[in-house]
Design an enzyme around this catalytic site. Structure first.
Site, mmCIF file in Angstrom:
data_model
loop_
_atom_site.group_PDB
_atom_site.id
_atom_site.type_symbol
_atom_site.label_atom_id
_atom_site.label_comp_id
_atom_site.label_asym_id
_atom_site.label_seq_id
_atom_site.Cartn_x
_atom_site.Cartn_y
_atom_site.Cartn_z
ATOM 1 N N ASP A 1 0.804 -1.218 0.000
ATOM 2 C CA ASP A 1 0.000 0.000 0.000
ATOM 3 C C ASP A 1 0.840 1.272 0.000
ATOM 4 O O ASP A 1 1.997 1.282 0.444
ATOM 5 C CB ASP A 1 -0.869 0.045 1.259
ATOM 6 C CG ASP A 1 -2.025 -0.928 1.209
ATOM 7 O OD1 ASP A 1 -2.012 -1.852 0.371
ATOM 8 O OD2 ASP A 1 -2.943 -0.769 2.024
ATOM 9 N N HIS B 1 3.532 -2.367 3.212
ATOM 10 C CA HIS B 1 3.644 -1.011 2.645
ATOM 11 C C HIS B 1 4.988 -0.855 1.941
ATOM 12 O O HIS B 1 6.033 -0.867 2.598
ATOM 13 C CB HIS B 1 3.515 0.022 3.757
ATOM 14 C CG HIS B 1 2.194 -0.001 4.456
ATOM 15 N ND1 HIS B 1 1.890 -0.917 5.434
ATOM 16 C CD2 HIS B 1 1.079 0.751 4.278
ATOM 17 C CE1 HIS B 1 0.651 -0.712 5.847
ATOM 18 N NE2 HIS B 1 0.136 0.291 5.166
HETATM 19 NI NI NI Z 1 -2.696 3.206 3.288
#
Ligand code: NI
Length: 292
Positions: A97, A243
């Site tokens: 992400d 992430h």
């Molecule tokens: Ni996010």
């Protein structure tokens, strides 16, 4: 997907983390003495908390995800939101992400390519507009791109028209950069009201993709901890949250990906995982786990 936890949850998580860490650290490369650096590779990568960590270099064959030709067209089912998918085999989807990020995302792409792994990237539209060449590479190498809003604000506190604008702007940025449409949505922080999920699904066609494995990598606990948390929590049908904007997360990936492959997991994209749910739903009855 930074989420605020109350202090009780923080203590509980710290304790769990210690237990999981001691159970899984062996395969994450921190408990073994490090061999001297090979002459042909660059020196250790220093993480932000100043503990030396070296991304394992590729010295030879790494475990390889099997070649698979799987459908990615999922039928619209009765469920709007997914944190995992009921599957018949050890399929998982790993998601990254908040990128793309110009250093970490390409480094991650090299690691994924070496292992024949396709991942799903929930991109923030403002970063798509900043780094369209990275988006193009992500798509060219067979990964899926999903919508993660344009400015990464909490949807549950936003008006419908603001949400509509965030989603359309990000979709258009991805189309402009790489010529593909996102098919799924991960709301920033996972925060979205049931009413918002309904109209967004109707209007944009996106199922809402949450996650079942969260290493809390955004807190930068160190690559070994990120790896250990993912290895200890992943089961068949898991959707793993990570992430690619954080260097530590990417540092954790060689050991994490190899560990998951060695445990027999097969990586697919989120849309491929959802298509398996649809197949299963037509064969039996729709199976769903509650969303968090
Ligand atoms: Ni996010």
């Amino acid at each position: 997907m930074r989420t605020a936890l109350n202090s009780h949850m923080k203590r509980l998580f710290a304790l769990l983390g210690l237990i999981l860490l001691s159970a899984s650290l062996g395969s994450c490369g921190a408990s073994k003495p490090k061999p001297p650096p090979p002459p042909l590779h660059s020196g250790p990568v220093r993480t932000s908390n100043n503990t030396a960590y070296r991304t394992p270099a590729l010295h030879g064959p790494v475990p390889r995800n099997p070649d698979m030709s799987l459908p990615a067209d999922f039928a619209k089912g009765p469920r709007l939101s997914f944190s995992r998918v009921a599957v018949n085999d050890k399929y998982i989807a790993i998601t990254f992400d908040d990128g793309p990020q110009p250093q970490n995302t390409p480094r991650l792409l090299d690691m994924l390519r070496a292992r024949n792994i396709k991942a799903t990237f929930y991109m923030v539209g403002s970063n798509v507009d900043l780094y369209p060449q990275v988006v193009r590479r992500v798509v060219a190498e067979g990964h899926e791109v999903g919508n993660h809003s344009y400015t990464h604000r909490l949807f549950s506190k936003m008006s419908d028209s603001d949400i509509r604008q965030e989603l359309a702007r990000t979709r258009d940025a991805i189309v402009r950069a790489a010529g593909v449409q996102p098919h799924t949505l991960r709301p920033p922080f996972g925060g979205m009201l049931p009413r918002q999920r309904e109209w967004v699904n109707t209007e944009f066609g996106y199922p809402i993709i949450l996650w079942s494995v969260d290493p809390f990598d955004w807190r930068r606990p160190g690559p070994s901890v990120v790896c250990a948390r993912i290895l200890s929590s992943t089961t068949a049908g898991s959707i793993v949250l990570a992430h690619d904007i954080h260097r530590q997360t990417v540092d954790a990936m060689p050991a994490t990906l190899d560990g998951l492959l060695q445990r027999g997991f097969k990586f697919v994209t989120v849309s491929q995982l959802l298509a398996m749910q649809a197949e299963k739903a037509t064969a039996h009855t729709a199976v769903g786990l509650p969303i968090p």
